[in-house]
Design an enzyme around this catalytic site. Structure first.
Site, PDB file in Angstrom:
ATOM      1  N   ASP A   1     -13.191  11.514   4.367  1.00  9.82           N
ATOM      2  CA  ASP A   1     -11.758  11.171   4.392  1.00  9.82           C
ATOM      3  C   ASP A   1     -11.426  10.258   3.207  1.00  9.82           C
ATOM      4  OD1 ASP A   1      -9.255  10.785   6.630  1.00  9.82           O
ATOM      5  OD2 ASP A   1      -9.496   9.186   5.158  1.00  9.82           O
TER       6      ASP A   1
ATOM      7  N   HIS B   1      -9.568   7.824   2.995  1.00  4.63           N
ATOM      8  CA  HIS B   1      -9.512   6.402   3.368  1.00  4.63           C
ATOM      9  C   HIS B   1     -10.893   5.771   3.395  1.00  4.63           C
ATOM     10  CE1 HIS B   1      -5.702   8.013   4.979  1.00  4.63           C
ATOM     11  NE2 HIS B   1      -5.243   6.880   4.477  1.00  4.63           N
TER      12      HIS B   1
ATOM     13  N   TYR C   1      -4.078  14.213  -3.439  1.00  4.88           N
ATOM     14  CA  TYR C   1      -4.486  13.475  -2.248  1.00  4.88           C
ATOM     15  C   TYR C   1      -5.630  14.168  -1.500  1.00  4.88           C
ATOM     16  CZ  TYR C   1      -3.628   9.920   1.387  1.00  4.88           C
ATOM     17  OH  TYR C   1      -3.725   8.853   2.250  1.00  4.88           O
TER      18      TYR C   1
ATOM     19  N   GLU D   1      -6.035   6.652  -2.721  1.00  2.00           N
ATOM     20  CA  GLU D   1      -6.107   5.660  -1.647  1.00  2.00           C
ATOM     21  C   GLU D   1      -6.525   4.285  -2.182  1.00  2.00           C
ATOM     22  OE1 GLU D   1      -4.124   6.231   1.079  1.00  2.00           O
ATOM     23  OE2 GLU D   1      -5.619   4.756   1.657  1.00  2.00           O
TER      24      GLU D   1
ATOM     25  N   HIS E   1       0.861  -1.201   0.000  1.00  2.00           N
ATOM     26  CA  HIS E   1       0.000   0.000   0.000  1.00  2.00           C
ATOM     27  C   HIS E   1       0.895   1.248   0.000  1.00  2.00           C
ATOM     28  CE1 HIS E   1      -3.613   2.443   1.448  1.00  2.00           C
ATOM     29  NE2 HIS E   1      -2.576   3.262   1.669  1.00  2.00           N
ATOM     30  N   GLU E   2       1.863   1.262   0.932  1.00  2.00           N
ATOM     31  CA  GLU E   2       2.722   2.448   1.058  1.00  2.00           C
ATOM     32  C   GLU E   2       3.576   2.650  -0.197  1.00  2.00           C
ATOM     33  OE1 GLU E   2       0.879   3.002   4.619  1.00  2.00           O
ATOM     34  OE2 GLU E   2       1.848   4.318   3.149  1.00  2.00           O
TER      35      GLU E   2
ATOM     36  N   HIS F   1       1.811   4.260  -3.080  1.00  2.00           N
ATOM     37  CA  HIS F   1       1.742   5.728  -3.047  1.00  2.00           C
ATOM     38  C   HIS F   1       2.929   6.306  -3.828  1.00  2.00           C
ATOM     39  CE1 HIS F   1      -1.744   6.529  -0.651  1.00  2.00           C
ATOM     40  NE2 HIS F   1      -1.309   5.860   0.405  1.00  2.00           N
TER      41      HIS F   1
END
Ligand SMILES: O=C(O)[C@H](CCc1ccccc1)CC1(C(=O)N[C@@H](Cc2c[nH]c3ccccc23)C(=O)O)CCCC1
Ligand SMILES: [Zn+2]
Length: 318
Positions: free
Chosen positions: A228, A230, A155, A164, A140-141, A144
């Site tokens: 948000d 997320h 973002y 996301e 996931h990271e 990005h």
């Protein structure tokens, strides 16, 4: 023994399994040597001044810290998945370094990409165990990083939800790859291997039923700019799940029935869209249009191209 690729010095990477001669079952899988050539791990020793002490770089032997060794391995699997599935050589497509700092702060229940590197907390042992041990969180990271080098999806707003979603989607595509290209319930859960270690079966997010986490959206008409990123990611996460596995909206927000095209074709479509078509301000409606375009560019059938549109219709993107 199968050749998986070549190492930095040109020698072959071999993937070795021990097979039962009678029934062909895999008895043991010898450690995979990753094709990554650019990992750099740091230990923050519970401080917060990045990047911390360099503790393991590419090709170096395992250290005495299992968290460092696990994250080194997760980075290797993520590199391998992007190379093998999408022929991408690291974050920038040209072997860019994979920089990771572990043991960030104390009992830190999160992880993040700071535009240059990944940072992982140890968790408090209740909400999270050590996030650096998780494959889908690591991927996931790192995703990005891929997104910032390609579409650079802003973002915030709808593009933030898509940003996301790219990370949740490819986080789980890498997890699927790491599991031997096998789909399971875990393929659709985010962070399940480190979230609430004392509760079995739950996850931080659920791509196949986003609303199950109590906050995430699963229907575009419910989107507002204050949500948000997320949570708004759930709209695209569910579209990806339905395109991969087929079916209808899990909470009957629509009645559209989507035909499955499989996770690998769905991943190829979303990868091409994110890396070659999306712009920084992409909206959900444009994501529907441009994932359809990607399916066409990839030469997929009319039925597969229609399934892409249906998946977005199923989550209310008309
Ligand atoms: O990469 C991301 O999008 C998340 C980065 C969050 C962050 C951003 C900026 C500074 C610090 C932290 C991290 C993850 C995430 O989804 N975090 C969510 C959920 C969450 C995790 N730990 C938390 C602690 C408190 C509240 C929410 C959370 C968030 O930060 O919203 C991704 C996979 C797992 C952790
Ligand atoms: Zn993220």
């Amino acid at each position: 023994v199968t050749v998986k690729g070549t190492q930095a010095d040109g020698t072959p990477i071999l993937d070795k399994v021990l097979v039962n001669a009678v029934d062909g079952s895999v008895v043991a899988r010898l450690p995979t040597i990753h094709t990554a050539k650019n990992r750099e791990l740091h230990d923050l020793k519970n401080k917060t001044t990045l990047p911390g002490t360099t503790v393991r770089t590419e090709g170096q032997a395992a250290t005495s810290d299992a968290v460092v060794n696990n994250n080194y391995d997760r980075l290797g699997t993520t590199y391998d998945a992007y190379k093998e599935l999408f022929n991408r050589d690291s974050l920038d497509g040209s072997g860019g370094k994979l920089i990771s700092s572990v043991h960030y702060s104390t009992k830190y229940n999160n992880a993040y990409w700071n535009g240059t590197q990944m940072v992982y907390g140890d968790g408090d042992g209740s909400t999270f165990s050590n996030l650096a041990n998780s494959l889908d969180v690591t991927a996931h990271e790192l995703t990005h990083g891929v997104t910032s080098n390609t579409s650079n999806l802003e973002y915030s707003g709808e593009s933030g939800g898509l940003n996301e979603a790219m990370s949740d989607i490819f986080g789980n595509v890498v997890e699927y790859y790491g599991a031997g290209k096998v789909v399971s319930d875990n393929t659709w859960k985010v962070g399940e291997d480190v979230y609430t270690p004392n509760t079995a079966g739950d996850a931080l997010r659920y791509m196949n039923d986003p609303a199950k986490d109590g906050d995430s959206l699963d229907y575009y008409p419910d989107y507002t700019s204050g949500v948000d990123v997320h949570y708004s990611s759930g709209i695209a996460n569910l579209a990806f799940y339905l395109l991969s596995q087929g079916g209808k909206h899990p909470r009957s927000k629509t009645t559209v029935s989507v035909t499955a095209i499989g996770i690998e074709k769905a991943a190829q479509i979303f990868y091409r869209a994110n890396t070659q078509i999306f712009t920084a301000s992409t909206t959900f409606a444009q994501a529907k249009q441009w994932t359809g375009q990607a399916a066409q560019d990839l030469g997929y059938t009319q039925a597969e191209i229609s399934a892409v549109a249906d998946a977005w219709s199923a989550v209310g993107v008309t």
